[in-house]
Design a protein around this motif. Structure first.
Motif, PDB file in Angstrom:
ATOM      1  N   PHE A  77       4.852  -2.520  14.127  1.00 21.19           N
ATOM      2  CA  PHE A  77       5.243  -3.791  15.189  1.00 21.19           C
ATOM      3  C   PHE A  77       6.502  -4.206  14.879  1.00 21.19           C
ATOM      4  N   LEU A  78       6.978  -3.997  13.522  1.00 21.52           N
ATOM      5  CA  LEU A  78       8.272  -4.725  13.072  1.00 21.52           C
ATOM      6  C   LEU A  78       9.221  -3.718  13.149  1.00 21.52           C
ATOM      7  N   PHE A  79       8.998  -2.441  13.505  1.00 22.75           N
ATOM      8  CA  PHE A  79       9.811  -1.243  13.436  1.00 22.75           C
ATOM      9  C   PHE A  79      10.449  -0.755  12.478  1.00 22.75           C
ATOM     10  N   ASP A  80       9.572  -1.141  11.287  1.00 21.26           N
ATOM     11  CA  ASP A  80      10.437  -0.745   9.880  1.00 21.26           C
ATOM     12  C   ASP A  80      10.504   0.826   9.714  1.00 21.26           C
ATOM     13  N   ARG A  81      11.725   1.057   9.356  1.00 24.03           N
ATOM     14  CA  ARG A  81      12.108   2.523   9.277  1.00 24.03           C
ATOM     15  C   ARG A  81      11.450   3.050   8.055  1.00 24.03           C
ATOM     16  N   ASP A  82      11.053   2.405   7.203  1.00 23.47           N
ATOM     17  CA  ASP A  82      10.493   2.951   5.952  1.00 23.47           C
ATOM     18  C   ASP A  82       8.822   2.607   6.091  1.00 23.47           C
ATOM     19  N   LEU A  83       8.160   3.275   6.810  1.00 21.72           N
ATOM     20  CA  LEU A  83       6.944   2.756   7.116  1.00 21.72           C
ATOM     21  C   LEU A  83       6.072   2.884   5.710  1.00 21.72           C
ATOM     22  N   LYS A  84       6.155   4.062   5.060  1.00 23.17           N
ATOM     23  CA  LYS A  84       5.637   4.271   3.708  1.00 23.17           C
ATOM     24  C   LYS A  84       5.809   3.198   2.984  1.00 23.17           C
ATOM     25  N   GLY A  85       6.960   2.771   2.605  1.00 20.43           N
ATOM     26  CA  GLY A  85       7.339   1.630   1.582  1.00 20.43           C
ATOM     27  C   GLY A  85       6.912   0.310   2.201  1.00 20.43           C
ATOM     28  N   CYS A  86       7.089   0.039   3.352  1.00 17.39           N
ATOM     29  CA  CYS A  86       6.475  -1.074   4.021  1.00 17.39           C
ATOM     30  C   CYS A  86       5.057  -1.341   3.762  1.00 17.39           C
ATOM     31  N   THR A  87       4.132  -0.238   3.931  1.00 15.64           N
ATOM     32  CA  THR A  87       3.054  -0.297   3.888  1.00 15.64           C
ATOM     33  C   THR A  87       2.313  -0.352   2.259  1.00 15.64           C
ATOM     34  N   ASN A  88       3.122   0.355   1.363  1.00 16.68           N
ATOM     35  CA  ASN A  88       2.808   0.184   0.123  1.00 16.68           C
ATOM     36  C   ASN A  88       2.980  -1.093  -0.454  1.00 16.68           C
ATOM     37  N   ASN A  89       4.201  -1.899  -0.076  1.00 20.72           N
ATOM     38  CA  ASN A  89       4.459  -3.063  -0.437  1.00 20.72           C
ATOM     39  C   ASN A  89       3.678  -4.179   0.222  1.00 20.72           C
ATOM     40  N   GLY A  90       3.135  -4.074   1.169  1.00 18.36           N
ATOM     41  CA  GLY A  90       2.170  -4.933   2.097  1.00 18.36           C
ATOM     42  C   GLY A  90       0.732  -4.710   1.385  1.00 18.36           C
ATOM     43  N   VAL A  91       0.347  -3.648   0.889  1.00 20.79           N
ATOM     44  CA  VAL A  91      -0.920  -3.252   0.330  1.00 20.79           C
ATOM     45  C   VAL A  91      -0.657  -4.291  -1.162  1.00 20.79           C
ATOM     46  N   ALA A  92       0.379  -3.955  -1.846  1.00 25.52           N
ATOM     47  CA  ALA A  92       0.595  -4.477  -3.091  1.00 25.52           C
ATOM     48  C   ALA A  92       0.387  -6.156  -2.961  1.00 25.52           C
TER      49      ALA A  92
END
Length: 128
Positions: A77-92
């Motif tokens: 939704f936020l159009f984050d270019r680094d989907l993997k990094g964003c997801t890993n940080n959110g899960v952490a």
């Protein structure tokens, strides 16, 4: 010329057969736990949204436990270019909050911040 006509008809029949298949046969089904408890979409709208996701996006959503599936959706939704990094940080962040709250720390306390920092140092990213 004859081979051109045969190729054209083969392509046309393939296209007709492909469009005749039900949409559920063309794409995989949206995973469970993707709906809000308060605002539900129809199954058709949910499947339509799921079908628009890239394979990478679908993998990040599908491979997380139900309680964490919203995290890559927020990144999308936020159009984050680094989907993997964003997801890993959110899960952490999600798992650190859960672990530290289970220890009884107040949400905005220094102890909670220290606990989360310590948790994140040993956290194993779900998508390496």
């Amino acid at each position: 010329m004859k081979s051109f006509v045969q190729a054209f008809f083969a392509l046309a029949f393939g296209l007709i057969a492909w469009t005749a298949l039900p949409s559920s046969a063309l794409a995989d089904k949206a995973p469970d736990c993707m709906q809000s408890d308060t605002r539900k979409l129809s199954d058709e709208r949910l499947q339509e949204w799921w079908d628009k996701r890239t394979p990478e996006q679908q993998t990040y959503i599908r491979d997380l436990p139900c309680k964490e599936r919203y995290i890559p959706m927020v990144c999308i939704f936020l159009f984050d270019r680094d989907l993997k990094g964003c997801t890993n940080n959110g899960v952490a962040e999600f798992r650190a909050n859960a672990a530290c709250q289970a220890k009884g720390y107040d949400l905005m306390s220094e102890e909670m911040a220290d606990c989360k920092e310590t948790f994140k140092k040993t956290f194993k990213k779900p998508f390496a």
